[in-house]
Design a protein around this motif. Structure first.
Motif, PDB file in Angstrom:
ATOM      1  N   SER A 192      -1.593   1.398  13.814  1.00 10.11           N
ATOM      2  CA  SER A 192      -2.957   1.926  13.693  1.00 10.11           C
ATOM      3  C   SER A 192      -3.889   0.905  13.065  1.00 10.11           C
ATOM      4  O   SER A 192      -5.084   0.937  13.291  1.00 10.11           O
ATOM      5  CB  SER A 192      -2.934   3.181  12.829  1.00 10.11           C
ATOM      6  N   LEU A 208       0.406   5.235   1.597  1.00 13.95           N
ATOM      7  CA  LEU A 208      -0.459   6.174   2.301  1.00 13.95           C
ATOM      8  C   LEU A 208      -0.421   7.481   1.530  1.00 13.95           C
ATOM      9  O   LEU A 208       0.643   8.057   1.320  1.00 13.95           O
ATOM     10  CB  LEU A 208       0.033   6.365   3.736  1.00 13.95           C
ATOM     11  N   GLY A 225      -1.849  10.678   6.116  1.00 12.48           N
ATOM     12  CA  GLY A 225      -2.190  10.164   7.447  1.00 12.48           C
ATOM     13  C   GLY A 225      -1.127   9.315   8.128  1.00 12.48           C
ATOM     14  O   GLY A 225      -1.359   8.855   9.241  1.00 12.48           O
ATOM     15  N   GLU A 226       0.049   9.102   7.472  1.00  6.90           N
ATOM     16  CA  GLU A 226       1.072   8.358   8.202  1.00  6.90           C
ATOM     17  C   GLU A 226       1.398   9.105   9.497  1.00  6.90           C
ATOM     18  O   GLU A 226       1.417  10.340   9.529  1.00  6.90           O
ATOM     19  CB  GLU A 226       2.343   8.077   7.374  1.00  6.90           C
ATOM     20  N   HIS A 227       1.589   8.375  10.537  1.00  6.35           N
ATOM     21  CA  HIS A 227       1.857   8.868  11.894  1.00  6.35           C
ATOM     22  C   HIS A 227       0.631   9.526  12.543  1.00  6.35           C
ATOM     23  O   HIS A 227       0.261   9.144  13.657  1.00  6.35           O
ATOM     24  CB  HIS A 227       3.077   9.802  11.944  1.00  6.35           C
ATOM     25  N   ASP A 235      -2.408  -0.195   7.498  1.00  5.84           N
ATOM     26  CA  ASP A 235      -1.703  -0.956   6.466  1.00  5.84           C
ATOM     27  C   ASP A 235      -2.411  -2.284   6.174  1.00  5.84           C
ATOM     28  O   ASP A 235      -2.615  -2.641   5.008  1.00  5.84           O
ATOM     29  CB  ASP A 235      -0.252  -1.245   6.906  1.00  5.84           C
ATOM     30  N   THR A 272       9.853   0.786  10.545  1.00  4.51           N
ATOM     31  CA  THR A 272       8.639   1.523  10.903  1.00  4.51           C
ATOM     32  C   THR A 272       8.585   1.770  12.413  1.00  4.51           C
ATOM     33  O   THR A 272       8.283   2.878  12.868  1.00  4.51           O
ATOM     34  CB  THR A 272       7.399   0.721  10.454  1.00  4.51           C
ATOM     35  N   LYS A 304       0.839  -1.202   0.000  1.00  7.02           N
ATOM     36  CA  LYS A 304       0.000   0.000   0.000  1.00  7.02           C
ATOM     37  C   LYS A 304       0.874   1.252   0.000  1.00  7.02           C
ATOM     38  O   LYS A 304       2.057   1.199   0.350  1.00  7.02           O
ATOM     39  CB  LYS A 304      -0.915   0.020   1.236  1.00  7.02           C
ATOM     40  N   ALA A 310       6.186   5.156   6.878  1.00  7.78           N
ATOM     41  CA  ALA A 310       6.739   5.680   8.133  1.00  7.78           C
ATOM     42  C   ALA A 310       7.806   6.734   7.931  1.00  7.78           C
ATOM     43  O   ALA A 310       8.148   7.476   8.851  1.00  7.78           O
ATOM     44  CB  ALA A 310       7.281   4.518   8.960  1.00  7.78           C
ATOM     45  N   VAL A 324      -2.349   9.023  11.888  1.00 10.80           N
ATOM     46  CA  VAL A 324      -3.383   7.998  12.056  1.00 10.80           C
ATOM     47  C   VAL A 324      -3.193   7.249  13.383  1.00 10.80           C
ATOM     48  O   VAL A 324      -4.156   6.801  14.005  1.00 10.80           O
ATOM     49  CB  VAL A 324      -3.370   7.015  10.851  1.00 10.80           C
ATOM     50  N   VAL A 325      -1.966   7.156  13.835  1.00 13.23           N
ATOM     51  CA  VAL A 325      -1.688   6.471  15.110  1.00 13.23           C
ATOM     52  C   VAL A 325      -2.373   7.226  16.252  1.00 13.23           C
ATOM     53  O   VAL A 325      -2.746   6.645  17.267  1.00 13.23           O
ATOM     54  CB  VAL A 325      -0.157   6.393  15.342  1.00 13.23           C
TER      55      VAL A 325
HETATM   56  C1  LIG Z   1       3.750   5.220  10.369  1.00 11.57           C
HETATM   57  C2  LIG Z   1       2.401   4.542  10.268  1.00 11.57           C
HETATM   58  O1  LIG Z   1       1.388   5.540  10.473  1.00 11.57           O
HETATM   59  C3  LIG Z   1       2.133   3.984   8.871  1.00 11.57           C
HETATM   60  C4  LIG Z   1       3.116   2.964   8.376  1.00 11.57           C
HETATM   61  O2  LIG Z   1       2.756   2.571   7.059  1.00 11.57           O
HETATM   62  C5  LIG Z   1       2.302   3.492  11.350  1.00 11.57           C
HETATM   63  C6  LIG Z   1       0.876   2.994  11.587  1.00 11.57           C
HETATM   64  O3  LIG Z   1      -0.087   3.550  11.096  1.00 11.57           O
HETATM   65  O4  LIG Z   1       0.761   1.993  12.338  1.00 11.57           O
END
Ligand SMILES: C[C@@](O)(CCO)CC(=O)[O-]
Ligand SMILES: Nc1ncnc2c1ncn2[C@@H]1O[C@H](COP(=O)(O)OP(=O)(O)OP(=O)(O)O)[C@@H](O)[C@H]1O
Length: 408
Positions: A197, A19, A22-24, A200, A240, A17, A333, A26-27
């Motif tokens: 999150s 992103l 929203g990386e980070h 993925d 990651t 995939k 990441a 989204v956590v």
């Molecule tokens: C960095 C991050 O936001 C995406 C990794 O593809 C980690 C996550 O969502 O678990």
């Protein structure tokens, strides 16, 4: 010769995939937009007729070919409440301790990528197959992938989703629902990432374009738009888990500033979803909308850089893209790994070609691809009539399995 219990082999594949946003963030509860790639990982799980319970792991991408005795693991999984329909009923920590005890001496010389993959696959195999009436017996798990490992394109999720789908097919006798596959893959992702999150594994299992917010059901977006991107592998290695830890550490030091940055990433994702919806509803006037999307990619990249997860190679890719009039952002990441360059339909072909040449001349790997496409797929059904051969015990190499890309 007596047939091995539940003999047969199943192959399932799942995409990587990217992103879009929203990386980070989204956590921390903000919206992410993910799109699956035409590059896939295929996992074959074969029941073997060996007398002793064991698992052979054939993982060329991480240079691992290992045989692990598994009778104790199958027992531990049953004691931990393993039941293939119920990922959340399993005592996750207890099973993971059993996996780690099993690997303790054996994996001392392995690298992190090998250990992470072995932990994930042994956990999944035990969790999904331990309650089979005839037991899991001996297994061979072979993985092949078109994805760069550990580069931000969801290779660990594609591994987990394809392995979960193959194991569930073997256990249940029918292809499992993508939600169940995704839930098992999420448990598996927790092993290396601690608190992922879930975006993925959802993107890989469902396919297409997915809107995701932690704690909510992933939403498959029925958008009539296929974005074209240059997927650029900077070849700068990173993990990651380390990048996620870096953001958490920065947030502990500067909570208000980091939370505001994460929230801004969420607003950018919301705005991008609106633009994508407009592109899908009314393709006319798309030039302006692609320009708006490019602006949002750029903003998202800068916010991620402010969180400390960019890298000089990623900045270099972005600068080269800008020189050629295109927008780029890191994806996944960060800290190295992949960037994506947005290629609008009206982009000048010669300029795109020139950018590609410049990126390749700088040593990056470039794939020109359309985003979206199929999620998880089961390719083979177990062949119960396949009389196992004693020579299987000798651990001969696997036949390669053809992987079809879904697009690009
Ligand atoms: C960095 C991050 O936001 C995406 C990794 O593809 C980690 C996550 O969502 O678990
Ligand atoms: N084809 C594969 N064979 C064996 N192990 C794999 C394979 N693909 C992924 N892995 C495992 O997943 C790990 C990479 O996970 P990581 O989350 O760091 O990267 P990623 O999933 O590619 O990136 P991101 O999570 O940012 O999208 C590897 O170290 C390895 O343990």
């Amino acid at each position: 010769m007596a047939r091995a219990p539940g003999a047969g082999a199943v192959t399932a594949s799942a995409p990587g995939k990217v992103l879009l946003h929203g990386e980070h963030s989204v956590v921390f509860g903000h919206r992410a937009l993910a799109a699956c790639l035409g590059l896939r990982t295929a996992t074959t799980v074969a029941r073997r007729p060996a007398a002793a319970a064991r698992v052979r792991l054939c993982l060329p991408a991480v240079a691992l070919d290992a045989r692990v005795p598994a009778a104790g693991l199958w027992r531990a999984a049953r004691d931990a409440g393993a039941a293939w329909r119920h990922p959340r009923r399993l005592d996750h920590e207890r099973l993971l301790r059993a996996v780690d005890e099993l690997l303790a001496a054996r994996a001392a010389a392995w690298g992190g990528a090998q250990r992470d993959a072995a932990r994930a696959l042994l956990y999944l195999a035990a969790a999904v197959l331990a309650d089979a009436p005839d037991g899991p017996g001996a297994l061979r798990v072979s993985v092949r992938s078109e994805l760069a490992v550990g580069a931000g394109a969801g290779s660990s999720a594609a591994l987990a989703v394809s392995a979960a789908a193959a194991l569930l097919r073997l256990r249940a006798g029918a292809a499992a629902d993508a939600r169940l596959v995704s839930a098992w893959a999420f448990s598996c992702e927790r092993i290396a990432h601690g608190a992922p999150s879930g975006v993925d594994n959802a993107a890989s299992a469902f396919g297409g374009l997915v809107a995701f917010r932690r704690g909510e059901e992933p939403r498959a977006l029925a958008l009539r738009v296929r974005l074209r991107v240059l997927l650029v592998d900077t070849r700068a290695a990173r993990r990651t888990s380390a990048q996620v830890a870096r953001v958490a550490e920065r947030r502990a030091r500067w909570p208000a500033a980091v939370d505001a940055t994460l929230q801004a990433c969420g607003h950018v994702a919301d705005a991008a979803l609106e633009v994508l919806q407009q592109l899908s509803d009314a393709p006319g006037g798309s030039g302006e909308r692609y320009a708006a999307l490019g602006e949002l990619w750029d903003a998202n990249h800068c916010l991620l850089a402010a969180l400390g997860v960019s890298h000089r190679a990623l900045e270099h890719v972005r600068a080269l893209a800008a020189e050629h009039g295109l927008a780029a952002k890191l994806t996944g990441a960060g800290g190295g790994g992949y960037a994506i360059v947005l290629v609008p339909p009206a982009a000048d072909a010669a300029r795109v070609r020139a950018l590609r040449d410049a990126l390749e001349a700088a040593g990056y790997l470039v794939t020109d691809t359309l985003l979206g496409g199929d999620g998880v797929r089961v390719h083979d059904t177990p062949d119960e009539s396949d009389e196992p051969d004693e020579s299987d015990e000798s651990d001969e190499p696997d036949e390669p399995v053809a992987l079809e890309a879904t697009d690009s």
